[in-house]
Design a protein around this motif. Structure first.
Motif, short mmCIF file in Angstrom:
data_model
loop_
_atom_site.label_atom_id
_atom_site.label_comp_id
_atom_site.label_asym_id
_atom_site.label_seq_id
_atom_site.Cartn_x
_atom_site.Cartn_y
_atom_site.Cartn_z
N UNK A 192 3.24 -6.08 -36.97
CA UNK A 192 3.24 -4.69 -37.43
C UNK A 192 1.90 -4.24 -38.04
N UNK A 193 1.20 -5.14 -38.73
CA UNK A 193 -0.08 -4.77 -39.34
C UNK A 193 -1.10 -4.45 -38.25
N UNK A 194 -1.03 -5.20 -37.15
CA UNK A 194 -1.95 -4.96 -36.02
C UNK A 194 -1.56 -3.67 -35.29
N UNK A 195 -0.24 -3.48 -35.15
CA UNK A 195 0.25 -2.25 -34.50
C UNK A 195 -0.31 -1.04 -35.24
N UNK A 196 -0.27 -1.11 -36.57
CA UNK A 196 -0.74 0.02 -37.35
C UNK A 196 -2.22 0.28 -37.12
N UNK A 203 -11.93 -2.17 -29.86
CA UNK A 203 -11.18 -3.36 -29.45
C UNK A 203 -10.51 -3.96 -30.68
N UNK A 204 -9.23 -4.23 -30.53
CA UNK A 204 -8.48 -4.84 -31.64
C UNK A 204 -7.76 -6.08 -31.09
N UNK A 205 -7.98 -7.23 -31.73
CA UNK A 205 -7.33 -8.46 -31.29
C UNK A 205 -5.88 -8.45 -31.77
N UNK A 206 -4.97 -8.81 -30.88
CA UNK A 206 -3.55 -8.74 -31.20
C UNK A 206 -3.09 -9.95 -32.01
N UNK A 207 -3.73 -11.10 -31.77
CA UNK A 207 -3.36 -12.28 -32.55
C UNK A 207 -4.57 -13.19 -32.61
N UNK A 237 -4.61 14.14 -43.52
CA UNK A 237 -3.78 13.27 -42.68
C UNK A 237 -4.49 11.98 -42.26
N UNK A 238 -5.80 12.03 -42.10
CA UNK A 238 -6.55 10.80 -41.80
C UNK A 238 -6.44 9.81 -42.95
N UNK A 239 -6.40 10.36 -44.14
CA UNK A 239 -6.28 9.54 -45.35
C UNK A 239 -4.88 8.93 -45.42
N UNK A 240 -3.87 9.73 -45.07
CA UNK A 240 -2.48 9.25 -45.03
C UNK A 240 -2.39 8.12 -44.01
N UNK A 241 -2.97 8.38 -42.84
CA UNK A 241 -2.99 7.41 -41.75
C UNK A 241 -3.58 6.09 -42.22
N UNK A 242 -4.64 6.18 -42.98
CA UNK A 242 -5.36 4.96 -43.39
C UNK A 242 -4.67 4.23 -44.53
N UNK A 243 -4.03 4.95 -45.45
CA UNK A 243 -3.61 4.28 -46.69
C UNK A 243 -2.13 4.35 -47.06
N UNK A 244 -1.35 5.26 -46.46
CA UNK A 244 0.05 5.40 -46.92
C UNK A 244 0.85 4.14 -46.58
N UNK A 245 1.75 3.72 -47.48
CA UNK A 245 2.51 2.48 -47.26
C UNK A 245 3.67 2.69 -46.27
N UNK A 270 2.75 5.83 -39.11
CA UNK A 270 2.55 4.95 -40.26
C UNK A 270 3.85 4.24 -40.63
N UNK A 271 5.00 4.85 -40.25
CA UNK A 271 6.29 4.26 -40.62
C UNK A 271 6.82 4.79 -41.93
N UNK A 272 6.38 6.00 -42.33
CA UNK A 272 6.92 6.62 -43.54
C UNK A 272 8.37 7.04 -43.29
#
Lengths: 309, 110
Positions: A198-202, A298-302, B33-41, B62-64
């Motif tokens: 999930x962290x990579x997905x984000x 480019x983002x590495x998935x794992x 919104x870019x800030x939300x994208x980058x930092x919101x939990x 983001x999954x809010x």
């Protein structure tokens, strides 16, 4: 006590399905040991002993006349007619199964009539096999193994699909806020379906969204292409201009050329490109005035290789 | 505190109350919104004045789980529809972002 511990309505769905799919013919024994009606009960007993079986169909030129069981032999010994020909004492009210019968129906006969075996006839009423509880268990096991095999092969297919390289391209149009985020959303779904961390997905979603927004806000329209391999997500945003005058300046956080309307919507704060760079393992930007801009992330998935930034 | 518990906070009007109910993981206050994208939990609530569909697009990425719209901003129907689709709850309040943030902070740490 039930002869066969199989109740179709209480069995797992797979067994239930198999019982309906299979026919009596599919599991019956076809290596038949038979005896003629003129033979004596004693010879029947000897044949059963030799072949290790407990019942013997009595047959005359492929026609089933009856069946001799161990029970009949015991009675003959008890009453002293073991040396008589079979047809004098053979029970004739025999219950038979049709080879076309579904196994689900066949197994109900075992509990209904409480016999250990049933002769199986074809459409021409010729004896073609015999069905015992042992045949049913063995037949079901064989089919279950086949099913497991099929499921495993199916599993490998999904694995193969996941290993395959996937490419998605979406188009963006100037000021098309209505569809903003759609490309990023699709990309996110694709990664989630592949069970990417999930962290990579984000991170991929952030990069995709910012690149998409940049094209909507600043460009004359463009494309966002995702290439997904088992190890890497590559995003390439390519637009048709107007191009960036000073790329180094555009990469500085807070630098923006957006108008007030864009800003009032919560965009154009000069965070887009820096955000993309921050979440990327590799980042490239090329721009030419009046030609266009291409950004590659480019983002590495794992297991990302350790890169000192 | 659960996401649905936001409805019990004083002054919060539920405009789109449907969504998965889970533990609220945190909150983020921003109109950028870019800030939300980058930092919101992920799993949190966004406190903002940005009452338009792009807020939902960002929230979803983001999954809010919820958005609190401040200063009683008018909320367009397409925003509510998008939120319903994405199972993101929307609340509106007359409070400004600072007041709403304090309110959520108190219930998160209660």
């Amino acid at each position: 006590m039930k002869i066969l511990p199989l109740d179709p309505e209480q069995s797992p769905l797979l067994i239930f399905d198999l019982l309906f799919k299979l026919k009596v013919r599919d599991v019956m024994s076809t290596q038949l040991v038979t005896i003629t009606p003129e033979a004596t009960l004693r010879s029947a007993q000897q044949r059963m002993k030799e072949r290790g079986i407990t019942g013997l169909p009595v047959v005359e030129s492929d026609r089933l006349l009856g069946i001799v069981s161990m029970h009949d032999i015991l009675t003959a010994l008890d009453l002293g007619y073991i040396n008589d020909p079979i047809d004098r004492h053979m029970p004739r009210n025999i219950v038979v199964l049709d080879e076309e019968m579904p196994l689900s129906l066949g197994i109900t006969y075992f509990d209904k009539y409480r016999f250990g075996r049933f002769p199986v006839l074809n459409r021409e009423k010729r004896l073609v096999g015999i069905l015992t509880t042992r045949d049913i268990s063995a037949g079901l096991l064989k089919e279950l193994f086949k099913e497991v095999d099929r499921l495993q092969t199916g599993h490998e297919d999904t694995q193969a699909i996941l290993q395959r390289r996937v490419q998605r391209t979406s188009t963006t149009r100037t000021y098309d806020f209505e569809n903003a985020g759609r490309a990023a959303h699709e990309i996110k779904k694709l990664l989630v379906a592949r069970a990417v961390d999930p962290a990579v997905v984000r991170r991929v979603a952030v990069a995709a969204y910012e690149l998409e927004m940049n094209q909507i806000v600043h460009s004359n329209g463009g494309t966002l292409r995702l290439t997904l391999t088992p190890r890497v997500a590559e995003l390439v945003a390519h637009d048709q201009g107007p191009g960036i005058a000073d790329v180094a300046q555009a990469m500085q956080e807070g630098f923006t050329t957006a108008n007030d309307w864009i800003k009032s919507l919560g965009f154009g704060a000069g965070m887009g490109l820096p955000n993309v760079q921050r979440v990327s393992d590799k980042f490239e930007i090329h721009s030419a005035l009046r030609v266009g801009t291409t950004v590659r992330s480019i983002i590495f998935l794992s297991n990302p290789p350790k890169v000192k930034k | 505190m659960k996401v649905a518990d936001l409805a019990t906070l004083p002054g919060l009007e539920p405009l789109q109350p449907d969504g998965e109910d889970a533990e609220l993981t945190g909150a983020y206050t921003s109109d950028l919104l870019s800030d939300v994208m980058a930092h919101a939990p992920a799993g949190g609530v966004l406190i903002t004045i940005q009452a338009h569909t792009n807020t939902i697009a960002v929230a979803s990425l983001v999954g809010l789980r919820a958005v609190i719209l401040c200063n009683r901003r008018p909320v367009p129907d397409d925003m509510l529809a998008a939120a319903r689709r994405e199972h993101i709850r929307i609340y509106r309040t007359a409070d400004h972002q600072f007041q709403a943030s304090i309110l959520v902070h108190h219930s998160l740490t209660a």
